[in-house]
Design a protein around this motif. Structure first.
Motif, short mmCIF file in Angstrom:
data_model
loop_
_atom_site.label_atom_id
_atom_site.label_comp_id
_atom_site.label_asym_id
_atom_site.label_seq_id
_atom_site.Cartn_x
_atom_site.Cartn_y
_atom_site.Cartn_z
N ALA A 1 8.62 7.19 5.30
CA ALA A 1 9.21 6.50 6.45
C ALA A 1 10.31 7.35 7.05
CB ALA A 1 9.76 5.14 6.05
N ASP A 2 10.44 7.26 8.38
CA ASP A 2 11.49 8.01 9.08
C ASP A 2 11.83 7.27 10.37
OD1 ASP A 2 13.33 10.02 9.67
OD2 ASP A 2 11.94 11.63 9.13
N VAL A 3 12.81 7.79 11.10
CA VAL A 3 13.28 7.12 12.31
C VAL A 3 13.57 8.14 13.39
CG1 VAL A 3 15.69 7.15 11.50
CG2 VAL A 3 14.99 5.47 13.25
N ILE A 4 13.33 7.74 14.64
CA ILE A 4 13.68 8.58 15.79
C ILE A 4 14.47 7.76 16.79
CG2 ILE A 4 11.70 10.12 15.52
CD1 ILE A 4 10.31 8.60 17.76
N CYS A 5 15.29 8.44 17.56
CA CYS A 5 16.07 7.78 18.62
C CYS A 5 15.35 8.04 19.94
CB CYS A 5 17.49 8.33 18.66
SG CYS A 5 18.58 7.42 19.80
N ALA A 6 14.79 7.00 20.51
CA ALA A 6 14.05 7.13 21.77
C ALA A 6 13.98 5.77 22.45
CB ALA A 6 12.65 7.69 21.52
N ASP A 7 13.68 5.82 23.74
CA ASP A 7 13.59 4.63 24.58
C ASP A 7 12.12 4.25 24.74
OD1 ASP A 7 13.59 2.79 26.71
OD2 ASP A 7 15.28 3.77 27.70
N VAL A 8 11.79 2.99 24.52
CA VAL A 8 10.41 2.53 24.65
C VAL A 8 9.84 2.86 26.02
CG1 VAL A 8 11.08 0.21 25.42
CG2 VAL A 8 8.85 0.55 24.30
N ALA B 1 0.86 -1.19 0.00
CA ALA B 1 0.00 0.00 0.00
C ALA B 1 0.89 1.23 0.00
CB ALA B 1 -0.92 0.00 1.22
N PRO B 2 1.09 1.86 -1.15
CA PRO B 2 2.02 2.99 -1.25
C PRO B 2 1.68 4.19 -0.38
CG PRO B 2 1.52 2.10 -3.43
CD PRO B 2 0.58 1.45 -2.47
N ASP B 3 0.45 4.25 0.14
CA ASP B 3 0.10 5.36 1.01
C ASP B 3 0.39 5.07 2.48
OD1 ASP B 3 -1.89 3.40 1.04
OD2 ASP B 3 -3.50 4.81 1.47
N SER B 4 1.06 3.96 2.76
CA SER B 4 1.43 3.62 4.14
C SER B 4 2.49 4.58 4.65
CB SER B 4 1.96 2.18 4.20
OG SER B 4 0.97 1.25 3.84
N ALA B 5 2.57 4.70 5.96
CA ALA B 5 3.59 5.51 6.62
C ALA B 5 4.18 4.72 7.77
CB ALA B 5 3.00 6.82 7.13
N VAL B 6 5.51 4.80 7.91
CA VAL B 6 6.20 4.02 8.93
C VAL B 6 7.16 4.91 9.71
CG1 VAL B 6 7.74 2.06 9.37
CG2 VAL B 6 6.09 1.94 7.49
N VAL B 7 7.10 4.82 11.03
CA VAL B 7 8.08 5.48 11.88
C VAL B 7 8.79 4.40 12.69
CG1 VAL B 7 8.47 7.04 13.83
CG2 VAL B 7 6.83 7.66 12.03
N TYR B 8 10.10 4.35 12.53
CA TYR B 8 10.93 3.43 13.30
C TYR B 8 11.43 4.14 14.56
CZ TYR B 8 11.34 0.50 9.06
OH TYR B 8 11.10 -0.30 7.98
N VAL B 9 11.56 3.36 15.64
CA VAL B 9 12.06 3.90 16.91
C VAL B 9 13.09 2.93 17.46
CG1 VAL B 9 11.46 4.70 19.22
CG2 VAL B 9 9.77 4.87 17.37
N ASP B 10 14.26 3.44 17.83
CA ASP B 10 15.25 2.59 18.48
C ASP B 10 16.09 3.44 19.43
OD1 ASP B 10 16.08 -0.47 17.89
OD2 ASP B 10 17.78 0.65 18.71
N ILE B 11 16.61 2.79 20.47
CA ILE B 11 17.43 3.48 21.46
C ILE B 11 18.91 3.45 21.08
CG2 ILE B 11 17.79 1.44 22.90
CD1 ILE B 11 17.58 3.25 25.35
#
Length: 269
Positions: free
Chosen positions: A125-132, A97-107
């Protein structure tokens, strides 16, 4: 890789093993160092199926993302994403589904920096540095990217991350806080390591995991099932990873418990 490269940010200790890079090694990735491979091989010598467990977890994640896209989910928050490898969440979701959006999170800063390199030029899609454990920051930073709207259904993916959260950090409270931020129709995905049905050497491998910054906490099925409070588990419920909606072309082994991990997906009503 045998030494620092341009994908490693300044200040990263390449002489200390990283859980993300150990995981990358087991998945056949190239973003790991000798110290990571040495620890991985030591763990694998004691628990020969560990690599298969990690690969099974990745295959489950792919199956689950396809399942969620087929049910209309277009937003994915992948917490504890590690270093994305081939067939990662955004590739699977955007292909379906090309209209999907994904944000990755990792510490792990190394995982985050490499994710940024992979995602360069990917608009959805993008990524952030954070703690769960810092749910407010995870949600706040994710919203700042402008990719996710928490007023609409979102899939929160916790694939192989909650077993890195010790009991005194209350993983159940973390999931509850995430649930409160999720709109009706959202989904929660969890896979989690367990000692259920495992031989004694698994405990020793758990001890070895304490050499990284993220020790693995093995929990029983009942404890993992509690994370789905407030969600309706989709069939087949909380099961050993290979049993969750397997590909008919890939029969489940007679001993699915050997993967040493449960998996499940729940829907918020």
């Amino acid at each position: 890789m045998t030494g620092p490269t341009d994908w490693v940010p300044a200040g990263i200790d390449v002489d200390r093993p990283s859980a993300a890079r150990v995981y990358d090694y087991f998945l056949g990735g190239a973003h790991n160092f000798a110290v990571d491979r040495a620890l991985a091989e030591q763990i694998a010598a004691m628990t020969p199926n560990i690599g298969e467990t990690m690969r099974s977890n990745r295959v489950f994640l792919r199956r689950a993302v396809r399942y969620l896209v087929a049910r209309g989910v277009r937003q994915f928050l992948d917490i504890g994403s590690g270093i994305p490898t081939a067939g990662n969440v955004h590739e699977i979701a955007l292909d379906a589904a090309p209209d999907s959006a994904v944000v990755y999170v990792d510490i792990d800063p190394v995982a985050v920096e490499h994710s940024r390199a992979i995602l360069a030029g990917v608009d959805r899609a993008d990524v952030i540095c954070a703690d769960v454990r810092d749910v407010d920051r995870v949600l706040g930073e994710a919203q700042k990217l402008g990719l996710l709207d928490f007023a609409e259904p979102v899939a929160v993916l916790l694939a192989g991350v909650l077993h890195f959260v010790p009991d005194n950090d209350s993983p159940a409270a973390i999931v509850a806080a995430l649930r409160e931020a999720m709109a009706p129709g959202s989904y929660l995905l969890v896979s989690h390591a367990t000692a259920d049905g495992q031989p004694p050497e698994v405990v020793e491998a758990q001890r070895l995991s304490s050499r990284t910054a993220t020790e693995i906490m093995l929990r029983p099925r009942a404890g993992i099932a509690a994370y789905f409070d407030g969600f309706d588990l989709v069939e087949p419920g909380l099961v050993f990873i290979p049993q969750w909606r397997p590909d008919p072309r890939d029969p489940v082994d007679e001993h699915p418990e050997q993967v040493g991990a449960y998996a499940g997906v729940g829907r918020k009503s």
